[in-house]
Design an enzyme around this catalytic site. Structure first.
Site, PDB file in Angstrom:
ATOM      1  CB  CYS A 114      -0.954  -0.005   1.187  1.00  0.00           C
ATOM      2  SG  CYS A 114      -2.120  -1.366   1.047  1.00  0.00           S
ATOM      3  CG  HIS A 256      -3.351   3.404   0.948  1.00  0.00           C
ATOM      4  ND1 HIS A 256      -3.726   2.912  -0.282  1.00  0.00           N
ATOM      5  CD2 HIS A 256      -3.482   2.371   1.829  1.00  0.00           C
ATOM      6  CE1 HIS A 256      -4.067   1.636  -0.153  1.00  0.00           C
ATOM      7  NE2 HIS A 256      -3.927   1.288   1.126  1.00  0.00           N
ATOM      8  CG  ASN A 286      -6.724  -0.989  -0.075  1.00  0.00           C
ATOM      9  OD1 ASN A 286      -5.874  -0.778  -0.928  1.00  0.00           O
ATOM     10  ND2 ASN A 286      -6.421  -1.160   1.206  1.00  0.00           N
TER      11      ASN A 286
HETATM   12  N1  COA Z   1     -19.275  -9.655   5.745  1.00  0.00           N
HETATM   13  C1  COA Z   1     -19.970 -10.003   6.832  1.00  0.00           C
HETATM   14  N2  COA Z   1     -19.395 -10.388   7.994  1.00  0.00           N
HETATM   15  C2  COA Z   1     -18.055 -10.393   8.018  1.00  0.00           C
HETATM   16  C3  COA Z   1     -17.281 -10.044   6.910  1.00  0.00           C
HETATM   17  C4  COA Z   1     -17.944  -9.659   5.744  1.00  0.00           C
HETATM   18  N3  COA Z   1     -17.287  -9.301   4.620  1.00  0.00           N
HETATM   19  N4  COA Z   1     -15.969 -10.156   7.252  1.00  0.00           N
HETATM   20  C5  COA Z   1     -15.922 -10.567   8.526  1.00  0.00           C
HETATM   21  N5  COA Z   1     -17.179 -10.722   8.981  1.00  0.00           N
HETATM   22  C6  COA Z   1     -17.617 -11.139  10.321  1.00  0.00           C
HETATM   23  C7  COA Z   1     -16.581 -11.944  11.054  1.00  0.00           C
HETATM   24  O1  COA Z   1     -16.651 -13.309  10.688  1.00  0.00           O
HETATM   25  C8  COA Z   1     -16.972 -11.702  12.477  1.00  0.00           C
HETATM   26  O2  COA Z   1     -18.063 -12.550  12.800  1.00  0.00           O
HETATM   27  P1  COA Z   1     -18.179 -13.189  14.280  1.00  0.00           P
HETATM   28  O3  COA Z   1     -18.329 -12.027  15.198  1.00  0.00           O
HETATM   29  O4  COA Z   1     -19.403 -14.022  14.141  1.00  0.00           O
HETATM   30  O5  COA Z   1     -16.930 -13.960  14.485  1.00  0.00           O
HETATM   31  C9  COA Z   1     -17.512 -10.281  12.491  1.00  0.00           C
HETATM   32  O6  COA Z   1     -17.816  -9.980  11.123  1.00  0.00           O
HETATM   33  C10 COA Z   1     -16.511  -9.268  12.983  1.00  0.00           C
HETATM   34  O7  COA Z   1     -15.261  -9.540  12.380  1.00  0.00           O
HETATM   35  P2  COA Z   1     -14.012  -8.697  12.670  1.00  0.00           P
HETATM   36  O8  COA Z   1     -12.887  -9.169  11.802  1.00  0.00           O
HETATM   37  O9  COA Z   1     -13.795  -8.614  14.133  1.00  0.00           O
HETATM   38  O10 COA Z   1     -14.518  -7.292  12.149  1.00  0.00           O
HETATM   39  P3  COA Z   1     -13.929  -5.881  12.363  1.00  0.00           P
HETATM   40  O11 COA Z   1     -14.895  -5.038  13.057  1.00  0.00           O
HETATM   41  O12 COA Z   1     -12.517  -5.908  12.871  1.00  0.00           O
HETATM   42  O13 COA Z   1     -13.845  -5.352  10.867  1.00  0.00           O
HETATM   43  C11 COA Z   1     -12.319  -5.026   9.089  1.00  0.00           C
HETATM   44  C12 COA Z   1     -13.034  -6.036   9.925  1.00  0.00           C
HETATM   45  C13 COA Z   1     -11.413  -5.772   8.115  1.00  0.00           C
HETATM   46  C14 COA Z   1     -13.321  -4.199   8.284  1.00  0.00           C
HETATM   47  C15 COA Z   1     -11.520  -4.075  10.024  1.00  0.00           C
HETATM   48  O14 COA Z   1     -10.737  -4.817  10.914  1.00  0.00           O
HETATM   49  C16 COA Z   1     -10.636  -3.140   9.270  1.00  0.00           C
HETATM   50  O15 COA Z   1     -11.125  -2.251   8.603  1.00  0.00           O
HETATM   51  N6  COA Z   1      -9.288  -3.287   9.375  1.00  0.00           N
HETATM   52  C17 COA Z   1      -8.372  -2.537   8.563  1.00  0.00           C
HETATM   53  C18 COA Z   1      -8.232  -3.255   7.269  1.00  0.00           C
HETATM   54  C19 COA Z   1      -7.524  -2.445   6.222  1.00  0.00           C
HETATM   55  O16 COA Z   1      -7.662  -1.256   6.147  1.00  0.00           O
HETATM   56  N7  COA Z   1      -6.768  -3.127   5.393  1.00  0.00           N
HETATM   57  C20 COA Z   1      -6.047  -2.516   4.352  1.00  0.00           C
HETATM   58  C21 COA Z   1      -4.754  -2.074   4.865  1.00  0.00           C
HETATM   59  S1  COA Z   1      -3.843  -1.237   3.692  1.00  0.00           S
END
Ligand code: COA
Length: 329
Positions: A114, A256, A286
């Site tokens: 990224c 980004h 992204n």
């Molecule tokens: N749709 C529906 N549910 C989803 C899902 C999706 N696409 N992806 C994950 N889930 C579920 C998980 O299985 C989990 O279910 P559970 O509670 O039954 O176990 C629940 O949603 C929460 O998952 P979690 O991973 O804890 O979610 P979160 O609140 O941390 O959000 C992200 C996940 C990825 C959106 C968040 O962590 C994030 O934005 N991180 C930064 C990622 C990023 O910017 N990456 C690029 C870097 S350059």
């Protein structure tokens, strides 16, 4: 010492638009979940019959050259940034060099995910400031869609990433009050495993027997989020401090496009107004190394970047790596 300016920008967005409701048909997810956690409404996926990471980069580069009123033959060096090259090796830079019909100009690939485009911009800036080159092409291009696990198992990653390419032509200028003021680069490899793709890997003894799951991205979303919201403001403040500015002096911050929530967090913690931050992740997801040049071009086309503006670019991602650049437009 010459300064480097961005003389032209270009992008290439694959035609196929994939909305959140399209993803609902492939995996257990919902538009509501994706919008709430990431801000993303749609992304574009490449057509693998016609698009490749390199030819998308070449199309973006040709647009950037046209906007700079330059010809491919003016390019003295190519910097190609991607995590998704056409081949494991050689890198995409040489493919672009061939596609542009350039004879034997040098081509360098940058593997910084990224923050790749910002690392590329910094390298180009150094080449121009030392007088080695006068015109350097910096390209960020990604095809994520062919490498994502688009089943429910991979949904936490698959909904975030999109395909696209962006490019900038940097040229030398003798104007001291214009161009790239400084760049700032950082990394912290102890977090390498928080966002990674394992295969193909030289550490696998039998490279043709690895499991396909090891070829999909693995992401610890909350760790990425936590570090991103700290490192972004830190590296932006570093660039401002180096040049004697404060956050209120920024005309436009182009972060980004990792996640809309991350951008909003940065905006709030740095007390920036809506007009000072550019976001377009809603439409493209992204696009990793391509996201900053795509957003920069869009902001320019929308009249949000004007001559004399103080533009700040910043990125954070896998590595972890992070970077910023401050530009007087
Ligand atoms: N749709 C529906 N549910 C989803 C899902 C999706 N696409 N992806 C994950 N889930 C579920 C998980 O299985 C989990 O279910 P559970 O509670 O039954 O176990 C629940 O949603 C929460 O998952 P979690 O991973 O804890 O979610 P979160 O609140 O941390 O959000 C992200 C996940 C990825 C959106 C968040 O962590 C994030 O934005 N991180 C930064 C990622 C990023 O910017 N990456 C690029 C870097 S350059």
């Amino acid at each position: 010492m010459p300064n480097s300016t961005i003389a032209g920008l270009g992008h290439y967005i694959p035609k196929r638009k994939v909305t959140n409701s399209d993803l609902e048909k492939m995996m257990e997810t919902t538009d509501e979940w994706i919008v709430e956690r990431t801000g993303i409404k749609a992304r574009h996926w490449a057509d693998l019959d016609t698009d490749s990471t390199s030819n998308m980069g070449t199309k973006a580069a040709l647009m950037a050259l046209e906007n700079a009123q330059l010809a491919p033959s003016d390019v003295e060096f190519i910097i190609f940034c991607t995590l998704s090259p056409d081949y494991n090796f050689p890198g995409g830079g040489v493919m672009v060099q061939e596609q542009l019909g350039l004879d034997t100009v040098g081509a360098l690939d940058i593997r910084n995910q990224c923050s790749g485009f910002l690392y590329g911009l910094s390298v180009a800036d150094q080449f121009i400031k030392t007088g080695m080159y006068k015109t350097v092409l910096v390209i960020g291009s990604e095809i994520h869609s062919s490498g994502l696990d688009i089943s429910t198992r991979g949904r936490n990653v698959a909904v975030i990433f999109g395909d696209g390419a962006g490019a900038a032509v940097l040229t030398a200028t003798n104007q001291t009050d214009k161009g790239i003021l400084s760049t700032h680069l950082h990394s912290q490899g102890k977090f390498a495993e928080e966002l990674m793709v394992i295969e193909p890997s030289s550490t696998s003894r039998c490279r043709n027997e690895f499991s396909p799951e090891r070829m999909f991205p693995i992401m610890n979303g909350s760790a990425v989020f936590k570090h991103a919201v700290t490192r972004f403001p830190e590296v932006i403040m570093e660039a401002l401090a180096k040049n004697g500015y404060s956050a209120s002096d920024i005309s436009l911050l182009i972060p980004h496009q990792a996640n809309l929530r991350i951008s909003q967090f940065i905006q709030k913690s740095m007390k920036l107004s809506d007009d000072q931050v550019y976001n377009n992740i809603m439409h493209y997801g992204n696009t990793t190394a391509a996201s900053v040049p795509i957003a920069m071009l869009e902001a320019f086309q929308n009249g949000k970047i004007k001559e004399g503006d103080l533009i700040c670019l910043a990125a954070f991602g896998s590595g972890f790596t992070w970077a910023s650049a401050l530009i007087r437009w």
